[in-house]
Scaffold this active site. Structure first.
Site, PDB file in Angstrom:
ATOM      1  N   ASP A   1       0.823  -1.210   0.000  1.00  0.00           N
ATOM      2  CA  ASP A   1       0.000   0.000   0.000  1.00  0.00           C
ATOM      3  C   ASP A   1       0.861   1.266   0.000  1.00  0.00           C
ATOM      4  OD1 ASP A   1      -2.435   1.369  -0.016  1.00  0.00           O
ATOM      5  OD2 ASP A   1      -3.299   0.106   1.533  1.00  0.00           O
TER       6      ASP A   1
ATOM      7  N   ASP B   1      -9.825   3.613  -3.914  1.00  0.00           N
ATOM      8  CA  ASP B   1     -10.528   2.424  -3.427  1.00  0.00           C
ATOM      9  C   ASP B   1     -11.910   2.288  -4.039  1.00  0.00           C
ATOM     10  OD1 ASP B   1      -9.414   2.536   0.052  1.00  0.00           O
ATOM     11  OD2 ASP B   1      -8.369   2.069  -1.806  1.00  0.00           O
TER      12      ASP B   1
END
Length: 674
Positions: free
Chosen positions: A177, A232
């Site tokens: 991430d 996202d």
């Protein structure tokens, strides 16, 4: 990456192509990427990994950091992969997301699995997953901490040590991430972890999750096996649509060992309909996207398993040629996306972005097939084969996708002719008021459909009668049978959507009996009352929102219904209105009886200085009013639209082209005059 509200600092959701939801013909066609020959993807890592898009599971979309994310869940998912046939369908990776570790490293600087969640450690879980013939994935961030507010340790400055731990545990996949990255150059951070993984000697698929902020498609094919192209995803139609549009133009950069990643699947999580989930799965497959299940399979419905286990659709995603589908056309929300397959066929997605059924059509030549007398066409959701003279067409339900595989097959004559079903007339029916709908059946095949018979059925108690012939002896190529139907909805029927089924039965030249069915939706509606009404007091036809549901008389709280606050714009509080989050679309039936819509619009104060949106009003698919870009710094802006003669209106909010971070959009005092 996790839901933005689980972190201290919320990042920007990337996506200049996020233009809001279509109300019949509302979105411009996005700018497409240059042809592949002009901008070919760089070679991948050439390590033999991820030669087709990875398939598997990730817990985040269904559990986030809740206590039910633990060793038992992970093992249970592995068991279900085997028991439900998902392993046989190609799913391999069982991936852990954030919150698997303790917030602090040990005295030696090593990562420590959370003993409450994983009492036997990660290696024991990996061993169990491997015993099922599957692979284990894990998560960390290319920063000092991961994205969760609890502050779990990231790998920045610990890349080689952490990679060694992952390899020793038997990890097969790393999702890396982007939070708390301290401003270190993205290429540097992600390349360092690439080198650390390589140094372990263990084959580990490397998923770069930097949200598309630094255009990883331009540089990451030699760094990782896949890279996130967007922010996202959330379990909503607006989110899925926004991400689709950001990822589609990037087709030239994808290929074996290096894939565009539009984020995980939401199929089965409950925020969309099964029709929308089939679209989600179809479109991710035609984009050659990783297929990472994001629902808790222990609770999944048969319908969810039916979508995730569709081997015909999976074969499109996993085709070894590795081409990502490209846009053939997208006018009026009628998308045609075609994917070249290794055997020379084309996978063709006919995707209807709009809120009502639409006919979507293309040709074999337009999707890149060579000239031929006829073609074989396979419907990948119906698992049926037909022949077509070259037209590829279907009436596609609202938010639906017809996914086909079309080939220049010399054995086409062994298939029955394809027929196209359609239904003309308004999908909005008023109770006790007779309406006329006209069905069509058209022979698309090279051969004739014989002994054709049509039927239209509605719910119990509805009267549906043919007003013209519903049979034909034969239909030659391109010929159509049109049948008028008189439809009456019983008095007192509640407003809302109802199912209609149009069915054609016919016989092929070889004597095969064929039935083609088109499920459709009609909405029972009532005309708005005379005078002026608040829209928040009226029933809407449909409502979509980028995060959370559209709210009545409160702002949008981004999560569950009812979690908003009083509508507040520029310090002024409003008791009435609609609260949405871009991109959003709220549709109302006006029945050609209304004249005007008015509202005070703006970004809700609850997000501080964040949020940029634009408001639009559409009438029967035509934009009739709009604002420029509005920010939180602006007071409410009056917006008025003349909707005289319109049957439906749509209140649309776009993200103003800069992503939908904190785009809380209010239609304060939204009113309808009739």
């Amino acid at each position: 990456m996790r839901h933005p509200h689980t972190r201290t600092t919320r990042r920007r959701v990337v996506g200049a192509l996020t233009a809001g939801l279509l109300c019949a013909a509302g979105l411009a066609t996005p700018a497409l990427a240059a042809p592949a020959q002009d901008r070919a993807a760089a070679p991948g890592l050439a390590d033999g990994l991820a030669l087709t898009p990875p398939m598997g599971f990730n817990n985040w979309n269904s559990t986030q950091c809740r206590a039910d994310f633990n060793e038992n869940m992970v093992k249970g998912i592995a068991d279900l992969f085997v028991a439900k046939g998902l392993k046989d369908a190609g799913y391999r990776y069982v991936n852990l997301d954030d919150c698997w570790a303790l917030p602090q490293r040990d005295a030696a600087g090593k990562l420590v699995p959370d003993p409450a969640r994983f009492p036997n450690g990660i290696k024991a879980v990996a061993d169990y997953v491997h015993s099922k013939g599957l692979k284990l994935g894990i998560y960390t961030s290319a920063g000092t901490k991961t994205c969760n507010n609890a502050g779990f340790p990231g790998a920045l400055g610990h890349e080689y040590s952490d990679a060694r731990q992952f390899a020793d545990w038997g990890v097969d996949y790393l999702k890396y991430d982007n939070c708390n990255n301290q401003g270190v150059d993205a290429r540097q951070r992600y390349t360092t972890m690439r080198d650390a993984l390589k140094a372990t000697g263990r084959p580990i698929v490397y998923s770069i999750c930097e949200w598309g902020q630094n255009k990883p498609w331009e540089w990451a094919s030699g760094v990782g096996h896949l890279w996130r192209t967007t922010g996202d995803i959330s379990d909503s139609w607006g989110s899925m649509l926004s991400i689709l549009k950001q990822n589609l133009p990037l087709a030239p950069y994808a290929g074996p060992g290096h894939w565009n990643d539009p984020d995980m699947l939401e199929v089965g999580n409950g925020g969309m309909t099964d029709t929308e989930y089939r679209s989600h799965f179809s479109l991710w497959s035609v984009m050659a996207a990783p297929l990472l299940i994001g629902t808790d399979l222990r609770k999944a419905s048969p319908a969810t398993f039916g979508i995730l286990d569709n081997k015909d659709v999976i074969a499109v995603d996993q085709d070894p040629l590795g081409k990502q589908g490209t846009v053939v056309s997208s006018a009026g929300g009628r998308w045609v996306i075609a994917k070249e397959m290794k055997d020379g066929s084309r996978a063709v997605a006919l995707f209807n972005e709009s809120g009502t059924a639409q006919r979507i059509a293309t040709t074999a030549a337009a999707v890149g097939l060579p000239g031929a007398a006829a073609y074989t066409l396979r419907d990948l959701w119906q698992h049926s084969d037909y022949n077509t003279a070259g037209t590829i067409a279907a009436t596609v339900p609202a938010h639906g996708t017809v996914l086909l595989r079309v080939s220049a097959d010399p054995h086409w004559a062994a298939r029955p002719p394809a027929v196209e079903l359609g239904l003309d007339g308004s999908p909005w029916l008023e109770a006790a008021t007779p309406s006329t709908l006209t069905s069509t059946v058209t022979d698309l095949g090279r051969t004739s459909a014989r002994h054709v018979s049509m039927s239209l059925t509605g719910p119990d108690g509805w009267t549906v009668r043919p007003a013209s012939p519903a049979t034909a002896t034969a239909l030659a190529t391109g010929r159509t049978l049109r049948t008028a139907w008189r439809v009456t909805v019983p008095p007192g029927t509640r407003t809302g959507p109802y199912g209609l089924t149009l069915r054609a039965s016919y016989r092929s030249p070889a004597g095969e009996n064929v039935t083609s069915t088109l499920p459709l939706t009609a909405s029972v509606v009532v005309r708005p009352p005379a005078g002026t009404s608040y829209l928040s007091d009226l029933a809407w036809l449909s409502a979509t929102s980028g995060w959370g549901p559209v709210e009545r008389d409160t702002s949008n709280g981004e999560s569950a219904a009812g979690d908003g606050h009083p509508i507040t714009i520029g310090g002024a509080v409003y008791a009435k209105g609609l609260g949405a989050h871009a991109p959003s679309d709220v549709s109302f039936y006006t029945g050609k009886a209304c004249t005007k819509v008015t509202a005070d619009v703006g970004v809700d104060d609850e997000k501080g200085t964040k949020g940029t949106v634009a408001f639009e009003i559409w009438a029967d698919g035509r934009k009739v009013a709009s604002t420029g870009v509005l920010t939180n710094a602006l007071p409410a802006q009056p917006l008025t639209a003349d909707i005289t003669g319109a049957q439906t209106i749509d209140l649309v909010v776009t993200d103003a082209g800069d992503g939908n971070d904190s785009d809380h959009a209010d239609w304060a005092n939204a009113s309808l005059s009739c």
